[in-house]
Design an enzyme around this catalytic site. Structure first.
Site, PDB file in Angstrom:
ATOM      1  N   CYS A 101       7.726   4.592 -21.555  1.00  0.00           N
ATOM      2  CA  CYS A 101       7.666   5.750 -20.617  1.00  0.00           C
ATOM      3  C   CYS A 101       6.999   5.485 -19.257  1.00  0.00           C
ATOM      4  O   CYS A 101       7.015   6.023 -18.132  1.00  0.00           O
ATOM      5  CB  CYS A 101       6.807   7.005 -21.078  1.00  0.00           C
ATOM      6  SG  CYS A 101       7.548   7.542 -22.984  1.00  0.00           S
ATOM      7  N   HIS A 394      10.349  15.672 -19.909  1.00  0.00           N
ATOM      8  CA  HIS A 394      10.146  14.223 -19.882  1.00  0.00           C
ATOM      9  C   HIS A 394      11.300  13.442 -20.465  1.00  0.00           C
ATOM     10  O   HIS A 394      11.288  12.468 -21.474  1.00  0.00           O
ATOM     11  CB  HIS A 394       8.811  13.995 -20.839  1.00  0.00           C
ATOM     12  CG  HIS A 394       8.348  12.503 -20.860  1.00  0.00           C
ATOM     13  ND1 HIS A 394       8.452  11.715 -19.897  1.00  0.00           N
ATOM     14  CD2 HIS A 394       7.968  12.011 -21.881  1.00  0.00           C
ATOM     15  CE1 HIS A 394       7.873  10.278 -20.215  1.00  0.00           C
ATOM     16  NE2 HIS A 394       7.743  10.387 -21.378  1.00  0.00           N
ATOM     17  N   CYS A 423       1.118   6.835 -19.557  1.00  0.00           N
ATOM     18  CA  CYS A 423       0.894   6.304 -20.909  1.00  0.00           C
ATOM     19  C   CYS A 423       2.154   6.079 -21.534  1.00  0.00           C
ATOM     20  O   CYS A 423       3.385   6.486 -20.971  1.00  0.00           O
ATOM     21  CB  CYS A 423       0.097   7.317 -21.920  1.00  0.00           C
ATOM     22  SG  CYS A 423       0.774   8.831 -21.997  1.00  0.00           S
TER      23      CYS A 423
END
Lengths: 438, 301
Positions: A101, A394, A423
């Site tokens: 990510c 996301h 993160c």
């Protein structure tokens, strides 16, 4: 114009890299508007919009860097193929990068460093992900038979290879969000951290509510007008619920941490959904922006990556950014008081709240982060002021580009300094500092 | 087999495990019809195999099935697998007093002085010792030692229980102490074991014990369903605890309730660092039924 606005003799001392602008497509929920769009399709859509906005048709950009977390093996050169499918000069080089990510933010860090070193004058950084069009692979048994079959020379060898095939080998494997080394899903990992920091259900729902409120308000005032290109009928992030409320969020059933001894607090409302989308930012040297009469939204000051050991229970999976931030602040001689905006990626509401709690905890900061005392508190009014992943969604590798463009524009409007923390799977975190230009 | 000094038998090569299982079945039949005597003491025999070489393809399949990196160094649990046929040949002797089939694996403890390369040639010896009563039957230790060029590199001690077998009714019995109720720690890992786990581990380890293969074959031996190999759990535990050991490695696993297949095993890994090394304590339990499956530790220097 081409990637040579600076001096012919590339500067050997670090220069300044700036964010010129950004562009993304609205994020869709998995199986929604982009169900049949591939990563390449969406990356090209975001690239087309960026090219149009900044007049980059036919231009040779210094380098384009992007990536996808869920990537098909045929997309080994995803970003270069997207460049070839765009209006950019076909002489624009590109590379793929993947850091879960943190992919999008890491492409920004990498290209801005090249700009600072004088290796390139301009760059396009970001990422794309599709949870809908995810690659499905054949089973390990079938894969091995097919590989041995391709190596077989005689009919006997081929029959022998095929003879090993079993009916169960024909069922395919879809990617999972499980951590390879622990088998726990990302949500289950976060549930452990959320419980360890005693983060309440109410606090998580409140953060999710604010994310939707802030994102909705940003759309209302036209904040995204020059940061987004509509695609496949979407003009706003499909996950945004402007009418949600803490009461509505409180009715949702917990989905993670249900087998722990502590109350389960993580729901579909305070966790990010699986999402499709793409986001890019245009970067350049000050010289490049000036020579081409382009805006400079913010300066990319510095960045830091960290990783934690979640395998042996030393730290939570999504706490990498918590470790990276104090190191970055220390190197730059800054404290939380020096920042006006904080962009902490909302993988889960619990991720953000655990980070805030950790930085406020004196014992933790001394014992785990090696600081002299608590790192400090973050004023909620400075946090994710234009919404974040809980509301927007996301698409893993696209999140960094969304956040960098959002913060850069916020800084260009309001001034000041901003901190980004993202993160990532594998216990990683990448953080960065951006500053307003004036 | 050749006789050798001190009750040692040197085998020509690694025995075939399926052959040993067939031998064990035949022995059960002969004992059942009363044609074979049951010994009451352990044989003093030690079985030895010289010059064992590692098959790299088999090693790779083992490592990949366990999810560990395919290295040129041998996983500690793989040395147990390589030596297992030698240990089994001791248990399958006609003069071994306990029935091989249906024995329960209680624990395993390994001391390894250094890492062993796949290219090294191994000498393996196995013997049994310390036959003793247990509250539920009779237990015995099986010791396996691996030498390279005359130096000990790996020692493993497995404890097995023959349930319901009483060799000496008057002997002292270790009693099952009152067990405290199990409190599940916070899990740091979740292992999803599908129904084929036992068959796949059998294929890479050679341990085709029917209790691991399928429901019907397990039921023949009195199990309700197929159960996971204890060594499968041990191998995963050791690999996950210390991903890249460089020197000495010691570990122990104590098995509690067997893992019925398919299953979801929750596990907790807790690391303590100390001067010159680290120790990782591990607990594995049933995610569904909150019952412990195993406890263990791994120490690396």
């Amino acid at each position: 114009m081409a990637d040579q606005a600076g001096s012919q003799n590339a500067a050997r001392t670090p220069r300044t890299a700036v964010v010129i602008g950004g562009n993304r497509i609205p994020f869709a929920r998995s199986g929604g508007a982009y169900a049949y769009s591939s990563n390449k399709d969406m990356l090209i859509a975001a690239l087309d919009g960026l090219v149009a906005r900044f007049g980059l048709q036919g231009e040779r950009i210094g380098e384009v860097a992007a990536g996808a977390v869920l990537k098909h093996s045929r997309d080994f050169n995803l970003t270069r193929e997207a460049v070839l499918g765009s209006a950019l000069s076909p002489e624009t080089p590109a590379y793929d990068l993947q850091q879960a990510c943190a992919t999008g933010l890491e492409t920004v860090v990498g290209l801005s460093n090249k700009i600072r070193l004088g290796q390139i004058e301009s760059g396009i950084a970001g990422g794309v992900d599709s949870a809908s069009d995810a690659p499905i692979v054949v089973s390990e048994g079938l894969r091995r038979v097919l590989l041995d079959l391709s190596r077989a020379r005689t009919p006997q060898q081929k029959i022998k290879a095929l003879g090993r095939l079993r009916p169960k080998d024909l069922s395919p494997n879809a990617p999972t969000t499980g951590e390879p080394r622990t088998g726990l899903s990302m949500g289950e990992h976060q549930a452990l951290t959320t419980a360890a920091w005693n983060i309440s259900r109410e606090a998580q729902d409140e953060l999710a509510y604010r994310s939707h409120q802030n994102l909705a308000a940003a759309y209302e005032r036209g904040f995204f007008a020059d940061l987004m290109t509509p695609y496949r009928g979407l003009t706003r992030d499909a996950n945004l619920r402007a009418d949600t409320s803490p009461e509505k969020l409180a009715t949702l059933k917990p989905v993670f941490g249900t087998s722990l001894d502590t109350p389960a607090t993580m729901t579909a409302g305070n966790s990010t959904p699986l999402t499709d989308g793409a986001a890019l930012v245009l970067l350049g040297s000050e010289e490049y922006a000036t020579a081409n009469n382009l805006p400079m939204l913010a300066t990319i000051v510095d960045a830091e990556a960290a990783a934690v050991d979640f395998v042996h229970g030393d730290e939570g999976l999504l706490m990498g950014g918590v470790h990276a931030v104090p190191r970055l602040l220390q190197r730059n001689g800054l404290t939380f008081d020096d920042f006006d905006f904080f962009e902490i990626h909302e993988a889960f509401a619990g991720t953000v709240l655990s980070a805030l709690a950790a930085w406020e905890d004196e014992d933790y900061c001394k014992r785990v982060l090696g600081l002299d005392g608590a790192l400090g508190s973050i004023d909620p009014s400075k946090l994710n002021v234009n919404g974040s992943s809980l509301a927007a969604g996301h698409p893993f590798a696209a999140t960094g580009g969304r956040i960098v463009a959002t913060l850069a524009k916020t800084l260009s409007e309001k001034g000041g300094r901003g901190l980004i923390s993202i993160c990532a799977a594998g216990g990683q975190g990448v953080v960065a500092i951006l500053e307003a230009r004036n | 087999m050749n006789g050798a000094p001190s009750g040692e038998t040197v085998l020509a090569g690694l025995p075939s495990l399926p052959g040993l299982y067939r031998q064990a079945v035949a022995l059960v039949v002969r004992r059942t019809i009363g044609r074979a005597p049951v010994a009451s003491a352990l044989p003093s025999a030690r079985h030895r195999v010289h010059g064992v070489r590692i098959d790299l393809a088999e090693l790779t399949r083992f490592e990949q099935e366990l999810g560990s990196a395919a290295r040129d160094k041998l996983p500690s649990a793989y040395l147990h697998t390589v030596a297992f046929p030698v240990a089994m040949s001791v248990l399958a002797r006609p003069d071994f007093p306990l029935p091989l089939l249906g024995m329960v694996h209680l624990s395993n403890e390994v001391h390894q002085d250094r890492q062993v390369a796949a290219s090294e040639v191994l000498d393996i010896v196995a013997y049994s010792e310390d036959l003793r009563p247990h509250a539920a039957g009779t237990q015995v230790d099986v010791v396996t030692e691996v030498d390279v060029a005359g130096r000990r590199v790996w020692t493993g001690r497995s404890v097995y229980l023959a349930r319901g077998v009483r060799l000496d009714a008057s002997g002292p019995r270790t009693s099952d102490a009152e067990r405290p109720p199990f409190t599940a720690p916070r899990p740091t890992a979740l292992w999803t074991l599908d129904a084929g786990t036992g068959r796949r581990y059998a294929a890479v380890s050679g341990d085709w014990n029917p209790i691991h293969l399928s429901g019907p074959t397990a039921r023949v031996l009195g199990m309700r369903t197929a159960i996971a190999h204890g060594m499968y759990l041990a191998a995963r535990m050791v690999d996950q605890a210390v991903a890249a050991p460089t020197g000495a490695l010691d570990w122990r696993i104590d098995f509690a309730a067997p893992v019925p297949l398919p299953a979801v095993v929750a596990a907790s890994f807790t690391r303590t660092r100390y001067d010159g090394g680290e120790r990782v304590d591990v607990v594995g339990w049933s995610a569904e039924r909150r019952k412990p499956h195993f406890t263990g530790w791994v120490r690396a220097e």
